[in-house]
Design an enzyme around this catalytic site. Sequence first.
Site, PDB file in Angstrom:
ATOM      1  N   ASP A  98      11.034  17.253  18.993  1.00 22.52           N
ATOM      2  CA  ASP A  98      10.905  17.073  20.450  1.00 22.52           C
ATOM      3  C   ASP A  98       9.475  17.429  20.855  1.00 22.52           C
ATOM      4  O   ASP A  98       8.999  18.523  20.549  1.00 22.52           O
ATOM      5  CB  ASP A  98      11.908  17.960  21.180  1.00 22.52           C
ATOM      6  CG  ASP A  98      13.340  17.491  20.937  1.00 22.52           C
ATOM      7  OD1 ASP A  98      13.562  16.273  20.847  1.00 22.52           O
ATOM      8  OD2 ASP A  98      14.230  18.347  20.810  1.00 22.52           O
TER       9      ASP A  98
ATOM     10  N   THR B 242      13.482   5.313  11.528  1.00 20.22           N
ATOM     11  CA  THR B 242      14.684   5.572  12.330  1.00 20.22           C
ATOM     12  C   THR B 242      14.612   4.785  13.645  1.00 20.22           C
ATOM     13  O   THR B 242      13.555   4.286  14.022  1.00 20.22           O
ATOM     14  CB  THR B 242      14.795   7.076  12.664  1.00 20.22           C
ATOM     15  OG1 THR B 242      13.646   7.452  13.438  1.00 20.22           O
ATOM     16  CG2 THR B 242      14.860   7.925  11.423  1.00 20.22           C
TER      17      THR B 242
HETATM   18  C1  LIG Z   1      13.290  13.572  18.940  1.00 19.92           C
HETATM   19  S1  LIG Z   1      14.681  13.919  17.977  1.00 19.92           S
HETATM   20  C2  LIG Z   1      14.273  13.187  16.403  1.00 19.92           C
HETATM   21  C3  LIG Z   1      15.476  12.930  15.553  1.00 19.92           C
HETATM   22  C4  LIG Z   1      15.194  12.384  14.140  1.00 19.92           C
HETATM   23  N1  LIG Z   1      14.347  13.266  13.370  1.00 19.92           N
HETATM   24  C5  LIG Z   1      14.624  10.993  14.181  1.00 19.92           C
HETATM   25  O1  LIG Z   1      13.495  10.789  13.736  1.00 19.92           O
HETATM   26  O2  LIG Z   1      15.314  10.084  14.642  1.00 19.92           O
HETATM   27  C6  LIG Z   1      14.476  15.680  17.665  1.00 19.92           C
HETATM   28  C7  LIG Z   1      15.758  16.355  17.234  1.00 19.92           C
HETATM   29  O3  LIG Z   1      15.495  17.724  16.923  1.00 19.92           O
HETATM   30  C8  LIG Z   1      16.613  18.497  17.331  1.00 19.92           C
HETATM   31  N2  LIG Z   1      16.164  19.891  17.476  1.00 19.92           N
HETATM   32  C9  LIG Z   1      15.250  20.361  18.347  1.00 19.92           C
HETATM   33  N3  LIG Z   1      15.083  21.688  18.198  1.00 19.92           N
HETATM   34  C10 LIG Z   1      15.916  22.066  17.185  1.00 19.92           C
HETATM   35  C11 LIG Z   1      16.187  23.310  16.562  1.00 19.92           C
HETATM   36  N4  LIG Z   1      15.578  24.423  16.962  1.00 19.92           N
HETATM   37  N5  LIG Z   1      17.082  23.351  15.573  1.00 19.92           N
HETATM   38  C12 LIG Z   1      17.713  22.210  15.167  1.00 19.92           C
HETATM   39  N6  LIG Z   1      17.507  21.002  15.715  1.00 19.92           N
HETATM   40  C13 LIG Z   1      16.603  20.921  16.712  1.00 19.92           C
HETATM   41  C14 LIG Z   1      17.048  17.840  18.628  1.00 19.92           C
HETATM   42  O4  LIG Z   1      18.386  18.132  18.959  1.00 19.92           O
HETATM   43  C15 LIG Z   1      16.836  16.360  18.316  1.00 19.92           C
HETATM   44  O5  LIG Z   1      18.000  15.764  17.793  1.00 19.92           O
END
Ligand SMILES: C[S@@+](CC[C@H](N)C(=O)[O-])C[C@H]1O[C@@H](n2cnc3c(N)ncnc32)[C@H](O)[C@@H]1O
Length: 299
Positions: A166, A277
């Site tokens: 994020d 993705t």
């Molecule tokens: C922008 S999305 C990208 C998803 C994936 N990596 C992709 O490329 O499609 C970022 C993901 O990181 C997860 N996330 C953010 N902070 C996190 C944390 N501290 N622990 C686990 N997951 C986290 C969010 O819930 C979200 O699903």
Amino acid sequence: MTSQPDTSQPDISQPAPTGAETPRRALPMRRPLSFVRRSNRLKPSYQRTWDAALGKELLEIPHGERDTSVAEGFRIDWAAEFGRSAPIVVEIGSGSGEAVAHAAAANPDTDFLAIEVYKPGAAQLVSRIRREQLSNVRVAVANAPEVLDQLFAPGEVAEVWIFFPDPWHKKKHNKRRLIDESFIDRVARVLPAGGVWRLATDWSGYAVQMRTLIGASARFKNPHAGERAGDASPLTEVRLHDLDAISMGKEPAPLELEQARDDDGGWAPRFPGRTQTDFETKALAVGRKIFDLTFIREP
Ligand SMILES: C[S@@+](CC[C@H](N)C(=O)[O-])C[C@H]1O[C@@H](n2cnc3c(N)ncnc32)[C@H](O)[C@@H]1O
């Protein structure tokens, strides 16, 4: 759909200890979360898959005061969990798990842990794992820094992957970004010398933050230092045309070539094991540039 971020969480801002002699430990401190809490409700079909996978592909993690924390003292014996001793790759923020499922299918001799806090995303991954009968993936629904600290011994992870974390691109939200100095120490602790940290982002400000902070750490080396600089740098291109603003429908404020030029470079070639993705596809469709970075854990 989103609710207010939960700020009543452990602060993880203090560096975790590093080095082979360092034990696992939980850090009950205060720091903003890198994610916003969203609805955890699952569709009935996903709920059924979830229930069937709990304790199998989906790790049953006892939580502490929050449903995303890892209870103090909880451990996992990874060799027993996977039924073998194999290199472990940890993907943080897997979303719906496209990248990790693809990599697991392509690398049956490697074990994968996907860490994701968003339950509906994790449910999609669990469903994918079961559908594709992947025996080398586990899913942890918990806050990644706590998973790293508590569920891995020093040097136990072969590679850490973080693809499109994020971005928290507004200045006032930058402090929520997952990758900061304390997080770098956490990753350094779980990787052995020679271990690999792979990152990708479509947000140039975050890319520079990663390059600068991890590049400044004595624990990591950038094997692509100086590469893709100047005209070959995606950063030059983004700055030259203000692609970030354009991709968000904002008025661009392009820089002159002299200011736009990224003389440092250090960007990695696209990691071939990183499948494209939906998230990346959407970013590319609005003209965003992708920044790949690779770092190697120093001895
Ligand atoms: C922008 S999305 C990208 C998803 C994936 N990596 C992709 O490329 O499609 C970022 C993901 O990181 C997860 N996330 C953010 N902070 C996190 C944390 N501290 N622990 C686990 N997951 C986290 C969010 O819930 C979200 O699903």
